[in-house]
Motif scaffolding. Sequence first.
Motif, PDB file in Angstrom:
ATOM      1  N   LEU A 110      36.560  38.533  32.823  1.00 50.16           N
ATOM      2  CA  LEU A 110      36.556  39.522  33.897  1.00 50.16           C
ATOM      3  C   LEU A 110      36.043  40.875  33.416  1.00 50.16           C
ATOM      4  CD1 LEU A 110      37.480  39.943  36.907  1.00 50.16           C
ATOM      5  CD2 LEU A 110      39.619  40.839  35.962  1.00 50.16           C
ATOM      6  N   ILE A 111      36.474  41.313  32.233  1.00 48.51           N
ATOM      7  CA  ILE A 111      36.081  42.649  31.754  1.00 48.51           C
ATOM      8  C   ILE A 111      34.635  42.686  31.282  1.00 48.51           C
ATOM      9  CG2 ILE A 111      38.421  43.371  31.187  1.00 48.51           C
ATOM     10  CD1 ILE A 111      37.955  42.599  28.313  1.00 48.51           C
ATOM     11  N   GLU A 112      33.976  41.540  31.216  1.00 51.59           N
ATOM     12  CA  GLU A 112      32.543  41.528  30.904  1.00 51.59           C
ATOM     13  C   GLU A 112      31.717  42.050  32.074  1.00 51.59           C
ATOM     14  OE1 GLU A 112      31.514  37.596  29.773  1.00 51.59           O
ATOM     15  OE2 GLU A 112      32.528  37.667  27.827  1.00 51.59           O
ATOM     16  N   THR A 113      32.249  41.875  33.293  1.00 53.06           N
ATOM     17  CA  THR A 113      31.500  42.276  34.498  1.00 53.06           C
ATOM     18  C   THR A 113      32.156  43.415  35.271  1.00 53.06           C
ATOM     19  OG1 THR A 113      32.635  40.513  35.723  1.00 53.06           O
ATOM     20  CG2 THR A 113      30.472  39.995  34.792  1.00 53.06           C
ATOM     21  N   HIS A 114      33.404  43.763  34.922  1.00 46.43           N
ATOM     22  CA  HIS A 114      34.107  44.848  35.625  1.00 46.43           C
ATOM     23  C   HIS A 114      34.678  45.815  34.590  1.00 46.43           C
ATOM     24  CE1 HIS A 114      33.957  42.932  39.621  1.00 46.43           C
ATOM     25  NE2 HIS A 114      34.106  41.800  38.953  1.00 46.43           N
ATOM     26  N   SER A 115      34.259  47.058  34.683  1.00 47.88           N
ATOM     27  CA  SER A 115      34.690  48.057  33.694  1.00 47.88           C
ATOM     28  C   SER A 115      35.958  48.783  34.095  1.00 47.88           C
ATOM     29  CB  SER A 115      33.574  49.086  33.482  1.00 47.88           C
ATOM     30  OG  SER A 115      33.274  49.744  34.712  1.00 47.88           O
ATOM     31  N   ASN A 116      36.325  48.699  35.372  1.00 45.48           N
ATOM     32  CA  ASN A 116      37.443  49.508  35.871  1.00 45.48           C
ATOM     33  C   ASN A 116      38.682  48.654  36.145  1.00 45.48           C
ATOM     34  OD1 ASN A 116      38.336  52.082  36.350  1.00 45.48           O
ATOM     35  ND2 ASN A 116      37.899  52.015  38.546  1.00 45.48           N
ATOM     36  N   VAL A 117      38.954  47.702  35.273  1.00 51.85           N
ATOM     37  CA  VAL A 117      40.103  46.819  35.448  1.00 51.85           C
ATOM     38  C   VAL A 117      40.893  46.779  34.141  1.00 51.85           C
ATOM     39  CG1 VAL A 117      38.776  44.763  34.829  1.00 51.85           C
ATOM     40  CG2 VAL A 117      40.854  44.518  36.173  1.00 51.85           C
ATOM     41  N   TYR A 118      42.211  46.748  34.265  1.00 50.35           N
ATOM     42  CA  TYR A 118      43.098  46.789  33.100  1.00 50.35           C
ATOM     43  C   TYR A 118      44.186  45.726  33.239  1.00 50.35           C
ATOM     44  CZ  TYR A 118      40.879  51.333  32.417  1.00 50.35           C
ATOM     45  OH  TYR A 118      39.953  52.338  32.247  1.00 50.35           O
ATOM     46  N   LEU A 119      44.746  45.328  32.112  1.00 47.67           N
ATOM     47  CA  LEU A 119      45.840  44.365  32.095  1.00 47.67           C
ATOM     48  C   LEU A 119      47.011  44.952  31.309  1.00 47.67           C
ATOM     49  CD1 LEU A 119      46.994  41.486  32.616  1.00 47.67           C
ATOM     50  CD2 LEU A 119      45.952  40.794  30.438  1.00 47.67           C
ATOM     51  N   VAL A 120      48.198  44.934  31.919  1.00 51.04           N
ATOM     52  CA  VAL A 120      49.416  45.398  31.265  1.00 51.04           C
ATOM     53  C   VAL A 120      50.320  44.192  31.054  1.00 51.04           C
ATOM     54  CG1 VAL A 120      51.431  46.897  31.394  1.00 51.04           C
ATOM     55  CG2 VAL A 120      49.237  47.669  32.318  1.00 51.04           C
ATOM     56  N   VAL A 121      50.730  43.985  29.808  1.00 52.60           N
ATOM     57  CA  VAL A 121      51.518  42.806  29.439  1.00 52.60           C
ATOM     58  C   VAL A 121      52.926  43.242  29.058  1.00 52.60           C
ATOM     59  CG1 VAL A 121      51.679  40.818  27.898  1.00 52.60           C
ATOM     60  CG2 VAL A 121      49.423  41.682  28.607  1.00 52.60           C
ATOM     61  N   ALA A 122      53.916  42.788  29.834  1.00 52.95           N
ATOM     62  CA  ALA A 122      55.320  43.083  29.544  1.00 52.95           C
ATOM     63  C   ALA A 122      55.961  41.836  28.955  1.00 52.95           C
ATOM     64  CB  ALA A 122      56.054  43.512  30.812  1.00 52.95           C
TER      65      ALA A 122
ATOM     66  N   ASN B 252      44.107  59.894  41.132  1.00 53.27           N
ATOM     67  CA  ASN B 252      43.205  59.337  42.142  1.00 53.27           C
ATOM     68  C   ASN B 252      42.297  58.235  41.587  1.00 53.27           C
ATOM     69  OD1 ASN B 252      41.722  60.966  40.488  1.00 53.27           O
ATOM     70  ND2 ASN B 252      40.590  62.012  42.137  1.00 53.27           N
ATOM     71  N   SER B 253      42.651  57.672  40.466  1.00 57.61           N
ATOM     72  CA  SER B 253      41.822  56.637  39.848  1.00 57.61           C
ATOM     73  C   SER B 253      41.756  55.387  40.731  1.00 57.61           C
ATOM     74  CB  SER B 253      42.385  56.257  38.474  1.00 57.61           C
ATOM     75  OG  SER B 253      41.704  55.129  37.952  1.00 57.61           O
ATOM     76  N   SER B 254      40.568  54.816  40.814  1.00 54.56           N
ATOM     77  CA  SER B 254      40.378  53.584  41.593  1.00 54.56           C
ATOM     78  C   SER B 254      40.522  52.334  40.724  1.00 54.56           C
ATOM     79  CB  SER B 254      38.990  53.592  42.246  1.00 54.56           C
ATOM     80  OG  SER B 254      37.972  53.649  41.242  1.00 54.56           O
ATOM     81  N   ALA B 255      41.002  52.512  39.507  1.00 53.59           N
ATOM     82  CA  ALA B 255      41.150  51.377  38.590  1.00 53.59           C
ATOM     83  C   ALA B 255      42.138  50.354  39.141  1.00 53.59           C
ATOM     84  CB  ALA B 255      41.637  51.879  37.231  1.00 53.59           C
ATOM     85  N   ILE B 256      41.858  49.080  38.885  1.00 50.23           N
ATOM     86  CA  ILE B 256      42.750  47.992  39.280  1.00 50.23           C
ATOM     87  C   ILE B 256      43.547  47.583  38.043  1.00 50.23           C
ATOM     88  CG2 ILE B 256      42.927  45.655  40.193  1.00 50.23           C
ATOM     89  CD1 ILE B 256      41.920  47.711  42.203  1.00 50.23           C
ATOM     90  N   VAL B 257      44.864  47.673  38.149  1.00 53.14           N
ATOM     91  CA  VAL B 257      45.737  47.329  37.029  1.00 53.14           C
ATOM     92  C   VAL B 257      46.469  46.028  37.340  1.00 53.14           C
ATOM     93  CG1 VAL B 257      47.650  48.055  35.562  1.00 53.14           C
ATOM     94  CG2 VAL B 257      46.028  49.762  36.455  1.00 53.14           C
ATOM     95  N   LEU B 258      46.192  45.006  36.548  1.00 56.79           N
ATOM     96  CA  LEU B 258      46.890  43.736  36.670  1.00 56.79           C
ATOM     97  C   LEU B 258      48.088  43.736  35.722  1.00 56.79           C
ATOM     98  CD1 LEU B 258      43.791  41.339  36.508  1.00 56.79           C
ATOM     99  CD2 LEU B 258      44.729  42.503  38.504  1.00 56.79           C
ATOM    100  N   GLY B 259      49.137  43.048  36.107  1.00 58.69           N
ATOM    101  CA  GLY B 259      50.321  42.991  35.257  1.00 58.69           C
ATOM    102  C   GLY B 259      50.847  41.574  35.123  1.00 58.69           C
ATOM    103  N   VAL B 260      51.382  41.262  33.942  1.00 60.43           N
ATOM    104  CA  VAL B 260      52.014  39.972  33.699  1.00 60.43           C
ATOM    105  C   VAL B 260      53.291  40.228  32.913  1.00 60.43           C
ATOM    106  CG1 VAL B 260      50.706  39.552  31.573  1.00 60.43           C
ATOM    107  CG2 VAL B 260      51.691  37.607  32.811  1.00 60.43           C
ATOM    108  N   ALA B 261      54.361  39.469  33.192  1.00 62.30           N
ATOM    109  CA  ALA B 261      55.638  39.696  32.513  1.00 62.30           C
ATOM    110  C   ALA B 261      56.260  38.367  32.105  1.00 62.30           C
ATOM    111  CB  ALA B 261      56.598  40.464  33.425  1.00 62.30           C
ATOM    112  N   GLY B 262      56.919  38.373  30.953  1.00 64.01           N
ATOM    113  CA  GLY B 262      57.591  37.171  30.476  1.00 64.01           C
ATOM    114  C   GLY B 262      57.243  36.882  29.030  1.00 64.01           C
TER     115      GLY B 262
END
Length: 492
Positions: A335-347, A307-317
């Motif tokens: 972005l992560i300086e002002t938002h603690s609940n955001v993540y980035l996944v790099v493929a 039930n996490s409200s975290a926002i996960v961004l993704g980039v691929a290539g």
Amino acid sequence: MATQTKLKKPNSHFSLCTFLFFTVLFTIPALFLLRTSSCSSSTASVSSSSDTNEPPWSGDLRTAQFAWNRLAFSLTNPPPKTLKLAVFSRKWPTGPNPGGMERHAFTLYTALARRGHRVHVFTSPLDPSHETNKTTPVSDQTLNPKIHSHGDAEPGKWRYNKAWELYQEENQKEPFDAVHSESVALPHWIAREVPNLAVSWHGIALESLQSSIYQDLIRKPDEPRSQGFNASLYSAVLPKILDEIRFFHNYAHHIAISDSCGEMLRDVYQIPEKRVHVILNGVDENGFKSDKKIRSLFRSKLGLAENSSAIVLGVAGRLVKDKGHPILYEAFAKLIETHSNVYLVVAGSGPWEQRYKDLGEKVTILGSLNPSELKGFYNGIDLFVNPTLRPQGLDLTLMEAMLSGKPVMASRYASIKRSIVVNDEFGFMFAPNVEALTAVMEVAVVEGAERLAERGRKCKEYAAEMFTASKMALAYERLFLCIKDQRFCIYP
């Protein structure tokens, strides 16, 4: 006595002015054409399923200036005629991570072979070490393309003359109904002798010039311009544009993989309208689907609760400069300086991998992924980001993300704006710089996961209508039928 004026030697200021002159000369007219015609072309195209006010389009397909993917071709009905097709592709995918052009050829011609067409692929030697190169069982050979890999070269090394010899041998047995070249796999001095040939352009030199400009614009104020930048424009890019405009006419039919590329071919490269056909790329609709279980599993590996409200961004290539990683790295760091609940996944993998690791636990590097692993990646994220600095071709990752039910965030290029993010509901677009990307990320994070999921559902609906392998294959099938027999040029 009249005063004599000495001629001055050209200086750096003169060189800069010359560079700017040629840049404006080639880019501004093209961009103007794209901008001024975008409204008219969108109204002339076939309406989507949600627009029932306009009657279905009909007429000579060769006059259509919109993507053929918008038309209704039947997947359930067998083709009206079985064709013998020749394909020239520099490489045929053998490893786990093929390039975009290789994936396009494999997806398209596997689909056409399974439609019953006899497909012959002329390509470079295959790598015998890969599992994918095992001999196809006799029972399956009719469902797959027949591969003719030429000799006298190492795996993946293309020799068009050797491939042409193999083609001529096969063509003498029974002439091919249509011939297809993936970009310049078949050079123009040979192509001009093949009246039933169509070439798919996965990038043209005019788009390459724009790529050079965008990549230079992200330089820091104190960062010197590359020593070879001006030289490459004068000695390589600009002459190549002029050469292309001249020799492109030697190809009988041109397939543009984006609406904007089609417009460039017609308006800048001056190809007659009836010889330019827009068919967008497609990806395997069976390989990219929404799956809640896969999503939960992926996010649990990231340490996120159900039930996490975290926002996960993704980039691929590939993690290289021209894919836009310098601007994504800086934008996400802000972005992560002002938002603690955001993540980035790099493929992906490449030079920028270590830089991303420096951002700490907010970034997860997955490395290069195979198709089954990519399915988990797309399902696990909330928003797909494509910060590319290359307005060339049409990135398959955007289509994969949309088919997986994810909204997209992409650089505002004509190819993407007019062929993929055609509706504001499908996601976000930004000028390819740090400030613009940071600002639009802020908007997306504030919207929250629920709103992003709603956008994703609309993306999935549109992608299922436009970006599937089936849609692409049926459009190519109709074009090849049209090349074989003009009766098939009339739609419906």
